[in-house]
Design a protein around this motif. Structure first.
Motif, PDB file in Angstrom:
ATOM      1  N   ALA A 171       0.836  -1.204   0.000  1.00 33.28           N
ATOM      2  CA  ALA A 171       0.000   0.000   0.000  1.00 33.28           C
ATOM      3  C   ALA A 171       0.871   1.253   0.000  1.00 33.28           C
ATOM      4  N   ALA A 172       0.349   2.321  -0.548  1.00 31.54           N
ATOM      5  CA  ALA A 172       1.090   3.586  -0.603  1.00 31.54           C
ATOM      6  C   ALA A 172       1.437   4.095   0.792  1.00 31.54           C
ATOM      7  N   THR A 173       0.599   3.804   1.779  1.00 31.46           N
ATOM      8  CA  THR A 173       0.831   4.281   3.148  1.00 31.46           C
ATOM      9  C   THR A 173       1.726   3.359   3.973  1.00 31.46           C
ATOM     10  N   ALA A 174       2.070   2.180   3.449  1.00 31.61           N
ATOM     11  CA  ALA A 174       2.916   1.234   4.189  1.00 31.61           C
ATOM     12  C   ALA A 174       4.323   1.816   4.331  1.00 31.61           C
ATOM     13  N   PHE A 175       4.936   1.570   5.495  1.00 29.14           N
ATOM     14  CA  PHE A 175       6.296   2.067   5.738  1.00 29.14           C
ATOM     15  C   PHE A 175       6.930   1.267   6.857  1.00 29.14           C
ATOM     16  N   PRO A 176       8.202   0.949   6.776  1.00 32.93           N
ATOM     17  CA  PRO A 176       9.105   1.249   5.668  1.00 32.93           C
ATOM     18  C   PRO A 176       8.976   0.217   4.557  1.00 32.93           C
ATOM     19  N   LYS A 177       9.524   0.578   3.423  1.00 32.55           N
ATOM     20  CA  LYS A 177       9.617  -0.334   2.290  1.00 32.55           C
ATOM     21  C   LYS A 177      11.091  -0.574   2.005  1.00 32.55           C
ATOM     22  N   GLN A 178      11.367  -1.513   1.152  1.00 32.44           N
ATOM     23  CA  GLN A 178      12.743  -1.836   0.808  1.00 32.44           C
ATOM     24  C   GLN A 178      13.489  -0.577   0.371  1.00 32.44           C
ATOM     25  N   CYS A 179      14.661  -0.360   0.943  1.00 36.27           N
ATOM     26  CA  CYS A 179      15.576   0.752   0.643  1.00 36.27           C
ATOM     27  C   CYS A 179      15.087   2.108   1.152  1.00 36.27           C
ATOM     28  N   SER A 180      14.107   2.128   2.057  1.00 32.04           N
ATOM     29  CA  SER A 180      13.655   3.398   2.644  1.00 32.04           C
ATOM     30  C   SER A 180      14.790   4.045   3.419  1.00 32.04           C
ATOM     31  N   GLN A 181      14.763   5.384   3.484  1.00 28.26           N
ATOM     32  CA  GLN A 181      15.731   6.128   4.290  1.00 28.26           C
ATOM     33  C   GLN A 181      14.997   6.762   5.465  1.00 28.26           C
ATOM     34  N   ILE A 182      15.636   6.680   6.622  1.00 29.78           N
ATOM     35  CA  ILE A 182      15.056   7.180   7.863  1.00 29.78           C
ATOM     36  C   ILE A 182      16.079   8.119   8.491  1.00 29.78           C
ATOM     37  N   LYS A 183      15.638   9.297   8.891  1.00 25.99           N
ATOM     38  CA  LYS A 183      16.554  10.284   9.458  1.00 25.99           C
ATOM     39  C   LYS A 183      16.761  10.058  10.953  1.00 25.99           C
ATOM     40  N   ARG A 184      18.024  10.184  11.375  1.00 27.10           N
ATOM     41  CA  ARG A 184      18.326  10.135  12.803  1.00 27.10           C
ATOM     42  C   ARG A 184      17.636  11.320  13.479  1.00 27.10           C
ATOM     43  N   GLY A 185      17.201  11.117  14.704  1.00 29.44           N
ATOM     44  CA  GLY A 185      16.539  12.181  15.441  1.00 29.44           C
ATOM     45  C   GLY A 185      15.101  12.415  15.026  1.00 29.44           C
ATOM     46  N   SER A 186      14.549  11.511  14.253  1.00 26.24           N
ATOM     47  CA  SER A 186      13.158  11.673  13.807  1.00 26.24           C
ATOM     48  C   SER A 186      12.310  10.500  14.288  1.00 26.24           C
ATOM     49  N   SER A 187      11.014  10.615  14.072  1.00 24.81           N
ATOM     50  CA  SER A 187      10.067   9.543  14.368  1.00 24.81           C
ATOM     51  C   SER A 187       9.386   9.142  13.074  1.00 24.81           C
ATOM     52  N   PHE A 188       9.009   7.886  12.998  1.00 24.44           N
ATOM     53  CA  PHE A 188       8.218   7.428  11.856  1.00 24.44           C
ATOM     54  C   PHE A 188       7.245   6.380  12.370  1.00 24.44           C
ATOM     55  N   THR A 189       6.228   6.105  11.584  1.00 27.69           N
ATOM     56  CA  THR A 189       5.235   5.111  11.956  1.00 27.69           C
ATOM     57  C   THR A 189       5.363   3.898  11.049  1.00 27.69           C
ATOM     58  N   PHE A 190       5.625   2.752  11.672  1.00 31.85           N
ATOM     59  CA  PHE A 190       5.587   1.491  10.938  1.00 31.85           C
ATOM     60  C   PHE A 190       4.133   1.233  10.581  1.00 31.85           C
ATOM     61  N   ARG A 191       3.897   0.908   9.297  1.00 30.76           N
ATOM     62  CA  ARG A 191       2.537   0.607   8.837  1.00 30.76           C
ATOM     63  C   ARG A 191       2.582  -0.583   7.884  1.00 30.76           C
ATOM     64  N   ALA A 192       1.725  -1.557   8.142  1.00 33.38           N
ATOM     65  CA  ALA A 192       1.594  -2.720   7.266  1.00 33.38           C
ATOM     66  C   ALA A 192       0.219  -3.343   7.477  1.00 33.38           C
ATOM     67  N   LYS A 193      -0.262  -4.015   6.455  1.00 31.44           N
ATOM     68  CA  LYS A 193      -1.537  -4.735   6.561  1.00 31.44           C
ATOM     69  C   LYS A 193      -1.206  -6.204   6.825  1.00 31.44           C
ATOM     70  N   LEU A 194      -1.702  -6.709   7.941  1.00 31.97           N
ATOM     71  CA  LEU A 194      -1.462  -8.086   8.345  1.00 31.97           C
ATOM     72  C   LEU A 194      -2.767  -8.862   8.178  1.00 31.97           C
ATOM     73  N   SER A 195      -2.675 -10.103   7.731  1.00 37.24           N
ATOM     74  CA  SER A 195      -3.903 -10.883   7.581  1.00 37.24           C
ATOM     75  C   SER A 195      -3.629 -12.367   7.775  1.00 37.24           C
ATOM     76  N   ASP A 196      -4.710 -13.087   8.080  1.00 37.33           N
ATOM     77  CA  ASP A 196      -4.649 -14.533   8.275  1.00 37.33           C
ATOM     78  C   ASP A 196      -5.999 -15.116   7.886  1.00 37.33           C
ATOM     79  N   ASN A 197      -6.005 -16.378   7.499  1.00 37.58           N
ATOM     80  CA  ASN A 197      -7.250 -17.020   7.102  1.00 37.58           C
ATOM     81  C   ASN A 197      -8.167 -17.333   8.283  1.00 37.58           C
ATOM     82  N   VAL A 198      -7.615 -17.403   9.519  1.00 38.52           N
ATOM     83  CA  VAL A 198      -8.432 -17.723  10.698  1.00 38.52           C
ATOM     84  C   VAL A 198      -8.387 -16.592  11.725  1.00 38.52           C
TER      85      VAL A 198
END
Length: 157
Positions: free
Chosen positions: A38-65
């Motif tokens: 998804a466009a809002t998912a983070f981080p993705k492969q090769c993402s850059q994150i700045k020292r001294g900053s905050s970011f939000t991990f975002r991912a869609k998790l799912s299971d059949n049960v």
């Protein structure tokens, strides 16, 4: 009389078999999934994150049960080890020794045993950690104990 005993024995065996027969349990044999497309998912492969900053991990998790928990493990990749699950390769800086690497290990229980869950977790990156290549590992475990991992390469700048 012999015939009556014979039929009684057959009837008893049939009744026992029927009474002991249990409904087949639905056994979960599928691993959960981690979706970071998804466009809002983070981080993705090769993402850059700045020292001294905050970011939000975002991912869609799912299971059949039912989902159970997820965990995040961030650690340096200054020695170029690999457990990336992604196809795209990221540019690696030269091998170096860690002085003050960023390390994060966090487990989160997923409430209510949902089949889908939008994971969000805020992460603060201290300003004084070593910049460089890191691995961002995500592991999801369902209620049955099945788990899956995604290994993403990121860079702290």
């Amino acid at each position: 009389m012999q015939t009556l005993k014979k039929y009684a024995l057959i009837a008893f065996m049939a009744a026992s078999t029927i009474a002991c027969k249990k409904d087949k349990e639905n056994i979960d044999t599928e691993k959960p999934t981690i979706d970071i497309s998804a466009a809002t998912a983070f981080p993705k492969q090769c993402s850059q994150i700045k020292r001294g900053s905050s970011f939000t991990f975002r991912a869609k998790l799912s299971d059949n049960v039912a989902l159970g928990s997820y965990s995040i493990d961030v650690h340096h990749n200054f020695d170029h080890h690999s457990h990336s699950t992604e196809v795209e390769e990221c540019t690696l800086e030269p091998i170096k020794k860690p002085v003050k690497p960023f390390v994060l290990v966090k487990s989160v229980n997923i409430p209510g045993q949902p089949r889908q869950y939008d994971a969000q977790f805020q992460i603060d990156v201290p300003a004084d950690v070593d910049p460089g290549n890191y691995h961002f590992m995500i592991q999801v475990t369902d209620q049955s104990g099945w788990s899956i991992q995604r290994g993403i390469s990121v860079r702290i700048i």
